[in-house]
Design a protein around this motif. Structure first.
Motif, PDB file in Angstrom:
ATOM      1  N   ARG A 212     -43.442  69.455  22.434  1.00 45.03           N
ATOM      2  CA  ARG A 212     -44.342  68.390  21.963  1.00 45.03           C
ATOM      3  C   ARG A 212     -45.414  68.969  21.030  1.00 45.03           C
ATOM      4  O   ARG A 212     -45.698  70.172  21.077  1.00 45.03           O
ATOM      5  CB  ARG A 212     -44.973  67.641  23.143  1.00 45.03           C
TER       6      ARG A 212
ATOM      7  N   ARG B 195     -37.264  69.964  23.817  1.00 48.19           N
ATOM      8  CA  ARG B 195     -38.195  69.306  22.881  1.00 48.19           C
ATOM      9  C   ARG B 195     -39.604  69.844  23.114  1.00 48.19           C
ATOM     10  O   ARG B 195     -40.133  69.762  24.228  1.00 48.19           O
ATOM     11  CB  ARG B 195     -38.190  67.796  23.126  1.00 48.19           C
TER      12      ARG B 195
ATOM     13  N   ALA C  76     -52.748  60.016  32.015  1.00 48.97           N
ATOM     14  CA  ALA C  76     -51.829  59.087  32.696  1.00 48.97           C
ATOM     15  C   ALA C  76     -50.630  59.868  33.202  1.00 48.97           C
ATOM     16  O   ALA C  76     -49.517  59.721  32.716  1.00 48.97           O
ATOM     17  CB  ALA C  76     -51.399  58.000  31.723  1.00 48.97           C
ATOM     18  N   SER C  77     -50.895  60.683  34.211  1.00 50.11           N
ATOM     19  CA  SER C  77     -49.828  61.546  34.714  1.00 50.11           C
ATOM     20  C   SER C  77     -48.963  60.775  35.711  1.00 50.11           C
ATOM     21  O   SER C  77     -49.485  60.099  36.600  1.00 50.11           O
ATOM     22  CB  SER C  77     -50.463  62.765  35.384  1.00 50.11           C
TER      23      SER C  77
ATOM     24  N   HIS D 222     -43.358  60.276  27.372  1.00 46.87           N
ATOM     25  CA  HIS D 222     -43.324  59.942  25.947  1.00 46.87           C
ATOM     26  C   HIS D 222     -41.873  59.894  25.456  1.00 46.87           C
ATOM     27  O   HIS D 222     -41.488  59.001  24.712  1.00 46.87           O
ATOM     28  CB  HIS D 222     -44.124  60.977  25.146  1.00 46.87           C
TER      29      HIS D 222
ATOM     30  N   VAL E 181     -42.948  70.513  32.717  1.00 46.66           N
ATOM     31  CA  VAL E 181     -44.220  70.608  33.416  1.00 46.66           C
ATOM     32  C   VAL E 181     -45.051  69.352  33.116  1.00 46.66           C
ATOM     33  O   VAL E 181     -44.761  68.624  32.150  1.00 46.66           O
ATOM     34  CB  VAL E 181     -44.955  71.894  32.973  1.00 46.66           C
ATOM     35  N   THR E 182     -46.026  69.093  33.926  1.00 51.33           N
ATOM     36  CA  THR E 182     -46.881  67.927  33.680  1.00 51.33           C
ATOM     37  C   THR E 182     -47.493  68.007  32.275  1.00 51.33           C
ATOM     38  O   THR E 182     -47.835  69.088  31.803  1.00 51.33           O
ATOM     39  CB  THR E 182     -47.983  67.820  34.773  1.00 51.33           C
ATOM     40  N   SER E 183     -47.535  66.866  31.610  1.00 52.77           N
ATOM     41  CA  SER E 183     -48.091  66.689  30.257  1.00 52.77           C
ATOM     42  C   SER E 183     -47.227  67.290  29.149  1.00 52.77           C
ATOM     43  O   SER E 183     -47.692  67.457  28.031  1.00 52.77           O
ATOM     44  CB  SER E 183     -49.527  67.243  30.161  1.00 52.77           C
ATOM     45  N   SER E 184     -45.964  67.571  29.465  1.00 53.02           N
ATOM     46  CA  SER E 184     -45.111  68.148  28.423  1.00 53.02           C
ATOM     47  C   SER E 184     -44.437  67.076  27.555  1.00 53.02           C
ATOM     48  O   SER E 184     -43.775  67.406  26.574  1.00 53.02           O
ATOM     49  CB  SER E 184     -44.045  69.051  29.051  1.00 53.02           C
ATOM     50  N   GLY E 185     -44.600  65.797  27.938  1.00 53.46           N
ATOM     51  CA  GLY E 185     -44.063  64.733  27.083  1.00 53.46           C
ATOM     52  C   GLY E 185     -42.820  64.045  27.631  1.00 53.46           C
ATOM     53  O   GLY E 185     -42.068  63.428  26.862  1.00 53.46           O
ATOM     54  N   LYS E 186     -42.604  64.093  28.933  1.00 48.37           N
ATOM     55  CA  LYS E 186     -41.406  63.457  29.511  1.00 48.37           C
ATOM     56  C   LYS E 186     -41.475  61.930  29.362  1.00 48.37           C
ATOM     57  O   LYS E 186     -40.531  61.301  28.911  1.00 48.37           O
ATOM     58  CB  LYS E 186     -41.277  63.820  31.000  1.00 48.37           C
TER      59      LYS E 186
ATOM     60  N   ASN F 145     -53.461  65.485  32.070  1.00 50.58           N
ATOM     61  CA  ASN F 145     -52.851  64.265  31.544  1.00 50.58           C
ATOM     62  C   ASN F 145     -53.592  63.062  32.107  1.00 50.58           C
ATOM     63  O   ASN F 145     -53.676  62.894  33.320  1.00 50.58           O
ATOM     64  CB  ASN F 145     -51.372  64.234  31.984  1.00 50.58           C
TER      65      ASN F 145
ATOM     66  N   ALA G 239     -41.323  63.361  37.566  1.00 50.41           N
ATOM     67  CA  ALA G 239     -42.731  63.779  37.562  1.00 50.41           C
ATOM     68  C   ALA G 239     -42.735  65.262  37.204  1.00 50.41           C
ATOM     69  O   ALA G 239     -41.756  65.971  37.454  1.00 50.41           O
ATOM     70  CB  ALA G 239     -43.343  63.551  38.929  1.00 50.41           C
TER      71      ALA G 239
HETATM   72  N1  LIG Z   1     -43.650  64.047  20.895  1.00 53.03           N
HETATM   73  C1  LIG Z   1     -44.906  63.627  21.096  1.00 53.03           C
HETATM   74  N2  LIG Z   1     -45.625  63.140  20.082  1.00 53.03           N
HETATM   75  C2  LIG Z   1     -46.886  62.731  20.252  1.00 53.03           C
HETATM   76  N3  LIG Z   1     -47.530  62.755  21.439  1.00 53.03           N
HETATM   77  C3  LIG Z   1     -46.874  63.232  22.487  1.00 53.03           C
HETATM   78  C4  LIG Z   1     -45.529  63.700  22.382  1.00 53.03           C
HETATM   79  N4  LIG Z   1     -45.147  64.106  23.584  1.00 53.03           N
HETATM   80  C5  LIG Z   1     -46.180  63.911  24.401  1.00 53.03           C
HETATM   81  N5  LIG Z   1     -47.223  63.382  23.741  1.00 53.03           N
HETATM   82  C6  LIG Z   1     -48.520  63.059  24.330  1.00 53.03           C
HETATM   83  O1  LIG Z   1     -48.833  64.047  25.295  1.00 53.03           O
HETATM   84  C7  LIG Z   1     -49.451  63.489  26.428  1.00 53.03           C
HETATM   85  C8  LIG Z   1     -48.660  63.820  27.666  1.00 53.03           C
HETATM   86  O2  LIG Z   1     -47.377  63.258  27.552  1.00 53.03           O
HETATM   87  P1  LIG Z   1     -46.637  62.548  28.754  1.00 53.03           P
HETATM   88  O3  LIG Z   1     -47.532  61.659  29.529  1.00 53.03           O
HETATM   89  O4  LIG Z   1     -45.414  61.941  28.194  1.00 53.03           O
HETATM   90  O5  LIG Z   1     -46.317  63.831  29.629  1.00 53.03           O
HETATM   91  P2  LIG Z   1     -45.463  63.920  30.971  1.00 53.03           P
HETATM   92  O6  LIG Z   1     -44.618  65.110  30.846  1.00 53.03           O
HETATM   93  O7  LIG Z   1     -44.786  62.631  31.248  1.00 53.03           O
HETATM   94  O8  LIG Z   1     -46.613  64.190  32.026  1.00 53.03           O
HETATM   95  P3  LIG Z   1     -46.624  63.903  33.601  1.00 53.03           P
HETATM   96  O9  LIG Z   1     -45.571  64.706  34.214  1.00 53.03           O
HETATM   97  O10 LIG Z   1     -48.001  64.342  34.009  1.00 53.03           O
HETATM   98  O11 LIG Z   1     -46.422  62.426  33.744  1.00 53.03           O
HETATM   99  C9  LIG Z   1     -49.526  61.997  26.175  1.00 53.03           C
HETATM  100  O12 LIG Z   1     -50.793  61.695  25.684  1.00 53.03           O
HETATM  101  C10 LIG Z   1     -48.489  61.759  25.109  1.00 53.03           C
HETATM  102  O13 LIG Z   1     -48.788  60.659  24.305  1.00 53.03           O
END
Ligand SMILES: Nc1ncnc2c1ncn2[C@@H]1O[C@H](COP(=O)(O)OP(=O)(O)OP(=O)(O)O)[C@@H](O)[C@H]1O
Length: 751
Positions: free
Chosen positions: A13, A11, A244-245, A138, A131-136, A242, A279
């Motif tokens: 993002r 997926r 809120a990582s 979410h 990777v961090t901030s890739s949307g996991k 991010n 994470a």
């Molecule tokens: N499919 C999506 N649609 C809209 N916003 C998204 C989507 N995926 C991620 N985001 C946004 O991208 C940002 C990072 O996403 P998220 O916190 O889920 O990443 P993560 O992979 O969990 O990061 P970490 O490993 O640092 O916790 C957030 O602001 C989130 O709302």
């Protein structure tokens, strides 16, 4: 059940505000391969592949497409090669989602079908990786307006319950843990009361978190209340990437128990859904982490690196799978080559900035694709069929009956309740806690205990209530016995220490204080990989002592799988990594690519975050798989490189310029010698300088011949001139560039 491969979906993002728009990473849906270059790489064939033939194909157009090649269609992720714009990496996926994909579509297509699998008594594990901030987060958690996989799974479970006969409705309990800096915490318990929980394994090889709360839920609202409170306890912090990582891995488990009746056959099935929000791997240059974030980041990267090693070991059919090297992999053991059905959601971040991380994620995904699990249905017959009241009874808090029965070494007898979980052949495991003491009691004694508990149960209780009562009693009994055992072991340890103290003081009477701690007796206790390193170092530095004690503790606990990278300092790891890279390079130059690949992979265990190394592994893997030769791209010239000559003559070995072998050198030395049987590659010193190890053994100073550090008196070493290549940049990450060719015999020794 037949073997089942882990299903992988990808997926991508959407771009976040401020992120540059480019097409470095693209999702392709049935895109004609005619528009992709011949030189693009199909990663399904070769795990991870790179086409080195940059002469093929034409440059990509602005949309990344090329013309005039091949037929067919491609669905998956296309990534432009960061090192060669004429190439495209292709990763085929049957399911891949682009930035416009909705949470609903992912859930319906790939997650919903797995709910029936869990209701059928199988463990399902769904994890989000990236990777961090890739949307996991979410994807797994989502937002109140746009819920992710976790709330949707719960909603679907209860919707299925509502639609089914009430007697057959699933009873659901929830547990929720986070793994923070390799410690496990219960998120259903307030943080101030939450102790670190131990991860244990029963005699059947089932891993469980001891003392974990499992709360019953009877509706979506129940769940949401619980989940919101627990999620607020999760460790989250802001990084540059991010706000809120997630600083921890989170595993939410839904235990599903279902009783079904067909004719006169009543069956209980116990399935599970593990929902894992990992994470993200982190590049500290991009995240701008401060020291405390760095510590978290290093724990995150280490556990993910172990995850990669587990996947790799499973792929090559290794006899030892390093599950035990991180709590994360221990807990996910069942999902990786175990008894569960797996779904891996690879979250990708768009844009050139994340391109290398994306390649790493996809590389991991492709490796994971090959893992075969052997799902098991957890079911048993109940006779006579339960009454309607029993089936409809509300869910009660449960413990893992199978696990505790195993801990009590229960043997089912006629008339006894059979185990809920099928018995696997016992697996050999470590020595168990306390160096061989098992937390178990004799089977007959345990059986008698359960029988007594059963007899205490008042009549008229439902099946579920009886189960719960016995479970609680067994749990309390196990806890009591474990506590007793702990006390016994503590007393034993105290006695042992007392004996040692006595022995020490008698030695003290007969020997000089210098011999109080006999290095020999110490070495006997060390794991085999470590003792030669320590043999050379009489005066153990404090840090090493601490590590040694940690090792001893681990050994005492029966964990025999202590890996060398676990006990080296970061600098030593870096140096060991370099030594492997140097060796790999010599093999690669000789055309022995398989040996080079193995060595590069060894290097990766020491420097898991090194991106260039990962790229090199990808390239050589492809070359090996396709029987191609491998030519590394020419090495870029480095700035500030200068050669300087050091004249070492008539030096006091304690002086600043003294040529004294450091502990780290010894470790590298050890690695190099153990690999080749003779010295080769480079020896790396604390100062960032390098010396070729391609010298005759008798030319090398062995540690035994070297003057001891701190030894009184000005011992002189032989007058000689050593040419050392020194470069401050060499300590930087870039220095792992696998293109660095081993310099031939840099060291010129003149008598
Ligand atoms: N499919 C999506 N649609 C809209 N916003 C998204 C989507 N995926 C991620 N985001 C946004 O991208 C940002 C990072 O996403 P998220 O916190 O889920 O990443 P993560 O992979 O969990 O990061 P970490 O490993 O640092 O916790 C957030 O602001 C989130 O709302």
């Amino acid at each position: 059940m037949a073997a089942s491969k882990v299903k992988i979906v990808a997926r991508l993002r959407p771009r976040l505000p401020g992120e540059a728009s480019d097409d470095a990473i693209r999702v392709c849906h049935s895109e004609p391969t005619a528009v992709l270059a011949e030189s693009s790489v199909n990663l399904s064939r070769a795990n991870t592949t790179v086409n080195n033939s940059s002469s093929l194909g034409s440059a990509a157009d602005s949309s990344g497409n090329r013309s005039g090649m091949g037929g067919g269609s491609f669905t998956g992720i296309a990534v432009n090669n960061p090192r060669d714009v004429t190439q495209v990496f292709r990763f085929p996926f049957t399911s891949c989602y682009d930035a416009d994909a909705t949470q609903q579509s992912i859930f319906e297509t790939d997650v919903l079908p797995l709910i029936d699998v869990a209701l059928g008594g199988v463990t399902v594990t769904i994890f989000a990786y990236g990777v961090t901030s890739s949307g996991k987060t979410h994807t797994m958690q989502g937002t109140p307006k746009d819920p992710g996989v976790i709330p949707r799974v719960v909603e679907a479970l209860f919707a299925k319950n509502a639609a089914s006969d009430s007697a057959e409705a699933a009873q659901v309990t929830v547990s929720y843990i986070e793994i923070y800096k390799d410690d496990v915490y219960d998120l259903l318990v307030a943080r101030e009361n939450a102790p670190k929980l131990p991860v244990r394994e029963n005699d059947n090889g089932m891993v469980f978190v001891a003392g974990l709360v499992s709360s019953p839920i009877t509706s979506v609202t129940d769940f949401q209340t619980l989940y919101d409170t627990a999620t607020a306890r999760r460790s989250v912090g802001a990084t540059l990437l991010n706000r809120a990582s997630s600083r921890s891995h989170a595993v939410l488990t839904l235990n599903i128990r279902r009783v079904t009746t067909e004719g006169d056959r009543t069956t209980v099935r116990e399935g599970k859904i593990n929902l894992v929000d990992l994470a993200g791997s982190e590049n500290n240059k991009l995240t701008g982490n401060d020291p405390s974030r760095m510590a978290e980041s290093s724990a995150i990267n280490k556990s993910l690196s172990v995850l990669g090693q587990v996947v790799h070991a499973l792929n090559i059919g290794a006899t030892r799978i390093p599950y035990r090297n991180a709590k994360l992999t221990r807990i996910l053991q069942d999902a990786l080559g175990g008894r569960s059905v797996g779904l891996l959601i690879c979250n990708l971040a768009p844009g050139t900035k994340f391109r290398q991380d994306t390649l790493n994620t996809l590389n991991f995904a492709v490796r994971t694709k090959n893992i075969e699990n052997r799902p098991v249905v957890n079911e048993r017959d109940i006779r006579p069929p339960p009454t309607a009241a029993a089936s409809a009874a509300p869910a009660l808090p449960r413990i893992d009956l199978a696990a505790t029965s195993q801990a009590l070494a229960l043997k089912p007898r006629p008339g006894m309740r059979p185990s809920l979980v099928p018995r696997a052949a016992p697996r050999p495991s470590g020595l168990g806690i306390g160096g061989g003491h098992r937390m178990s009691v004799v089977g007959t004694e345990a059986a008698a205990f359960v029988q007594r508990e059963k007899e205490k149960v008042p009549p008229g209780l439902s099946e579920a209530e009886i189960d719960a009562r016995i479970s609680r009693a067994v749990e309390a009994e196990v806890a009591r016995r474990m506590e007793e055992k702990e006390k016994e072991m503590a007393a034993e340890r105290e006695k042992e220490r007392e004996r040692e103290r006595e022995a020490g003081s008698s030695r003290h009477r007969t020997k000089s204080p210098r011999h109080e701690r006999s290095p020999k007796s110490k070495e006997r206790e060390l794991p085999p990989g470590l003792s030669p390193l320590l043999k050379r170092n009489k005066d153990l530095e404090d840090g090493l002592q601490v590590k040694l004690q940690e090792l001893e503790r681990r050994l005492e606990r029966g964990n025999r799988e202590v890996a060398l990278p676990d006990v080296l300092s970061p600098v030593s790891k870096k140096k060991a990594g370099r030594a492997y890279v140097a060796l790999a390079r010599t093999h690669s130059d000789r055309g022995d690519l398989q040996a080079a690949l193995d060595l590069y992979r060894q290097a990766e265990t020491y420097v898991p975050d090194n991106i260039k190394l990962k790229e090199r592994i990808i390239e050589i893997e492809w070359a090996v798989k396709n029987g191609k030769s491998f030519k590394p791209s020419p090495k870029k010239a480095k700035k500030g490189k200068e050669r300087r000559e050091k004249r070492v003559e008539d030096m006091d070995v304690d002086g600043p310029a003294a040529h004294v072998m450091s502990d780290d050198q010894m470790e590298v030395d050890e690695v190099a010698t153990s690999l080749t049987g003779r010295l080769a590659g480079h020896e790396l010193t604390n100062t960032g300088s390098k010396r070729s190890l391609l010298v005759d053994d008798d030319e090398m100073e062995t540690p035994a011949k070297r003057p001891k550090r701190g030894e009184a008196g000005a011992k002189k070493i032989k007058k000689r001139v050593v040419t050392i290549e020194s470069d401050e940049e060499e300590e930087e990450e870039e220095d792992f560039d696998p293109d660095v060719a081993p310099r031939k015999n840099r060291r010129r020794v003149a008598a």
